[in-house]
Scaffold this active site. Structure first.
Site, PDB file in Angstrom:
ATOM      1  N   ASP A  48       0.830  -1.208   0.000  1.00  0.00           N
ATOM      2  CA  ASP A  48       0.000   0.000   0.000  1.00  0.00           C
ATOM      3  C   ASP A  48       0.870   1.266   0.000  1.00  0.00           C
ATOM      4  OD1 ASP A  48      -2.409   1.391   0.026  1.00  0.00           O
ATOM      5  OD2 ASP A  48      -3.256   0.246   1.676  1.00  0.00           O
ATOM      6  N   ASP A  52      -9.893   3.665  -3.557  1.00  0.00           N
ATOM      7  CA  ASP A  52     -10.593   2.471  -3.076  1.00  0.00           C
ATOM      8  C   ASP A  52     -12.000   2.322  -3.649  1.00  0.00           C
ATOM      9  OD1 ASP A  52      -8.351   2.178  -1.582  1.00  0.00           O
ATOM     10  OD2 ASP A  52      -9.356   2.153   0.369  1.00  0.00           O
TER      11      ASP A  52
HETATM   12  C1  GLA Z   1      -5.913   1.504   1.532  1.00  0.00           C
HETATM   13  C2  GLA Z   1      -6.034   0.494   0.397  1.00  0.00           C
HETATM   14  C3  GLA Z   1      -7.188  -0.434   0.700  1.00  0.00           C
HETATM   15  C4  GLA Z   1      -6.955  -1.148   2.027  1.00  0.00           C
HETATM   16  C5  GLA Z   1      -6.736  -0.126   3.141  1.00  0.00           C
HETATM   17  C6  GLA Z   1      -6.253  -0.773   4.427  1.00  0.00           C
HETATM   18  O1  GLA Z   1      -7.035   2.338   1.588  1.00  0.00           O
HETATM   19  O2  GLA Z   1      -6.200   1.135  -0.831  1.00  0.00           O
HETATM   20  O3  GLA Z   1      -7.347  -1.377  -0.346  1.00  0.00           O
HETATM   21  O4  GLA Z   1      -5.856  -2.001   1.923  1.00  0.00           O
HETATM   22  O5  GLA Z   1      -5.766   0.847   2.769  1.00  0.00           O
HETATM   23  O6  GLA Z   1      -6.051   0.144   5.452  1.00  0.00           O
END
Ligand code: GLA
Length: 654
Positions: free
Chosen positions: A155, A210
């Protein structure tokens, strides 16, 4: 010399805009087809534990998901203890994973499956509950390898503004150094155009922010990911984020579209629902092997958009055995006819084709048109070949189309007592004729229906159509749906169209938040009542607050939102205080939105752009004679991020 090469590459780009500069995929033979598996984040967030991971592995086997190709069982954020151990290594979270990650990896491996894990190219992960791997790449990669981890999602949070390419490359090298095969998923949300460099660094890269379990988000991501088709290839995939199928925020039709479109885009298929709670219908979506086969096709071509007009999309994806996948996607909220043809798809000329419908699991014969009446938000997927077309049943596209409606008002809203007309038409796309076709329509009990016309033909030749028209008067009773289609000698086509009979509007002046709407669509989960729009989950906001003033009543509506009320000409005005809610991330002092009031097709009030700095203002819209009221929250001209709009103390006078 270098310049010359760059110039030549630039020139090539101008001549053939679809072809990106060639970037080789990692030569390690991994992820030759898009990874398939599970990741807990969409379903559970931080509430992850070893039981969930074990149960998921069990269910992969018991429910036929392993057999369907799902392989990776991936743990997202929050799996580690908050601090590294004395030797500087990550350790498992003592309550969530008491047995340790190695034991979970062993368990998953014993089932013939693989284990994935997560960390961030930053000082902390996104949930900030555990350390990230920035400047600890080698020790963390080695720890993962020692545990038997097979997949890493890396990430982008808390990255200290250090260059992405450098951070992600360091982890690539650290993973390589371990000597273990570990699929490497770059999760930097598309911020630094990872499609331009990701193939040399990892096996897949997120292309967007996301996903959420909402229809507008799926469409938003689709629009960003689809144009990146030229960058995908075996070992290197665009990642439009994990699946939401089964999490409850969309209809089965919408989930089928989500799954179909992700497969057409050769996206990683990571189940994001808790398999212990998923409905049989949604599980069947995830297990559709014929759709999975498109995703997993070894040619590895991401399907591309052939056309996209008025919300009618046509995708095409060439397949390794010479077949072609075609998806007809209806972005609109009403059923519509969508079609394409063999020449438009660039297919070789043949006397006829077989179009296999991958959701109906049936073969259809067509002379070269690929057409269907596609339900609202639906997707029809055909696998086209020229095999055995003579034994397939005719492709007949049939269905109902609702007439024109007021602009902005979904045509499926049909007030009780107000007659409307529908047409049902059927077209024979086969080479062979169809005998005695009869278009038909049935309405809920208690509704009035009058036949305006009903064409009869003894024989429907190739390319010919028949149709009928009906006038329907809805009643407030009965399940509001229409069943329509065509019967013909030896077959039939049937579909249902859901309608909405809106509730009556109360007399006098009412708090609008308490008046039931006819239809609404929130930009970030549902529109909330008497609270702000927190996240995509229902009822998770805070008290409505604009620049310090708290309001007990109203609606929290994240841009882009639309709320439609049926007034039936009985109301005179609506008035509301509007502004951006104080529920915003302090680190991101952003957020701007516009608030509009529409009476039928006319805009009767507009707040202009309101930002997070602005005080609340009051707007009033005159509604006299209007059938419908529509409230719109726009994104203020920038992205909708943090655009939490409030309609505070809105009042409707009828
Ligand atoms: C980010 C990523 C998500 C998830 C969250 C976890 O937002 O893009 O897919 O992994 O972190 O905290």
């Amino acid at each position: 010399m270098k310049r010359l090469v760059a110039l030549a590459a630039g020139l090539a780009f101008v001549v053939v805009p679809a072809a990106p500069a060639p970037v080789l995929a990692l030569p390690d033979g991994q992820a030759l087809t898009p990874p398939m598996g599970f990741n807990n984040w969409n379903a559970t967030g931080c509430a992850v534990d070893e039981k969930l991971i074990r149960d998921t592995a069990d269910l992969f086997v018991a429910q036929g998901l392993k057999d369907a190709g799902y392989q990776y069982v991936n743990i997202d954020d929050c799996w580690a203890a908050p601090d590294r151990d004395a030797t500087g290594r990550l350790t498992h979270h003592p309550q969530r994973f008491p047995s340790g990650i190695k034991a979970i990896a062993d368990y998953v491996h014993a089932k013939g499956l693989k284990l994935g894990i997560y960390t961030s190219a930053g000082t902390l992960t996104c949930a900030k509950t555990m350390p990230g791997a920035l400047d600890h790449e080698e020790v963390d990669a080695q720890t993962f390898a020692d545990w038997g981890v097979d997949y890493l999602k890396y990430d982008n949070c808390n990255n200290e503004n250090r260059p992405a390419l450098e951070r992600y490359t360091k982890m690539r090298d650290a993973l390589k150094k371990t000597g273990r095969d570990i699929v490497y998923s770059i999760c930097e949300w598309g911020q630094n155009k990872p499609w331009e460099w990701g193939a040399e660094v990892g096996h897949l890269w997120r292309t967007t922010g996301d996903i959420t379990d909402t229809w507008p988000k799926v469409v938003e991501i689709l629009k960003k990911n689809a144009p990146l088709a030229p960058y995908a290839k075996p070992g290197a995939w665009n990642d439009p984020d994990m699946l939401e199928v089964g999490n409850g925020g969309m209809t089965a039709t919408e989930y089928r579209s989500h799954f179909s479109l992700w497969a057409m885009m050769a996206a990683p298929l990571l189940i994001g629902a808790d398999l212990r709670r998923i409905s049989p219908e949604n599980l069947d979506i995830l297990r559709n092997k014929e759709v999975i086969a498109l995703d997993q096709d070894r040619l590895g071509a991401q399907g591309r958009v052939v056309s996209q007009v008025d919300g009618k999309w046509i995708f095409v994806k060439p397949l390794a055995n010479g077949d072609t996948a075609v998806a007809l996607f209806n972005e609109n909220a009403v059923a519509t006819r969508i079609g394409t043809s063999a020449p438009a798809l660039g297919l070789p000329r043949r006397p006829a084709y077989t179009a296999r419908d991958l959701w109906q699991h049936k073969d259809f014969q067509t002379a070269g048109e690929f057409t269907a009446v596609v339900p609202a938000h639906g997707t029809v997927v055909y696998r086209v070949s020229s095999r055995n077309w003579w034994s397939a049943e005719p492709l007949v596209s049939a269905g109902l189309e609702l007439g024109e409606s007021i602009p902005g008002i979904p045509a499926q809203i049909v007030p009780a007592g107000q007659a409307f007309e529908v047409a049902v038409s059927a077209t024979n796309h086969a080479v062979l004729p169809v005998i005695n076709p009869r278009p038909r329509l049935s309405v809920p009990t208690g509704w009035r229906v009058e036949v305006l016309s009903q064409q009869r033909k003894l024989v429907l030749g190739s390319g010919e159509s028949v149709s009928g028209r009906w006038r329907i008067t809805p009643a407030a009773t009965g399940k509001p749906e229409l069943t329509s289609g065509v019967d013909y000698g030896g077959g039939s086509v049937t579909s249902t169209t859901e309608l909405i009979v809106p509730p009556e509007t109360p007399r006098g002046t009412s708090p609008l938040g308490d008046v039931p709407s006819a239809w609404e669509s929130g930009g970030y989960g549902p529109v909330e009542r008497d609270m702000s729009n927190g996240s995509w989950q229902p009822k998770d906001g805070k008290p409505l607050t604009i620049n310090g003033t708290v309001y007990a009543k109203g609606m929290g509506a994240h841009a882009p939102t639309e709320i439609v009320y049926y007034l039936g000409g009985k109301c005179s005005a609506v008035t509301s205080i509007v502004g951006i809610d104080d529920d915003r991330n302090d680190a991101n002092k952003v957020g701007s939105a516009s608030f509009e009031i529409w009476a039928d097709g006319a805009k009767v009030a507009d707040s202009g752009v309101r930002t997070w700095r602005d005080d609340p203002i009051s707007i009033t819209g005159a509604l006299r004679g209007a059938k419908f009221l529509r409230l719109v929250v726009g994104d203020g001209g920038d992205s909708p991020s943090y655009d939490r709009g409030d309609w505070a103390t809105p009042a409707l006078t009828c």
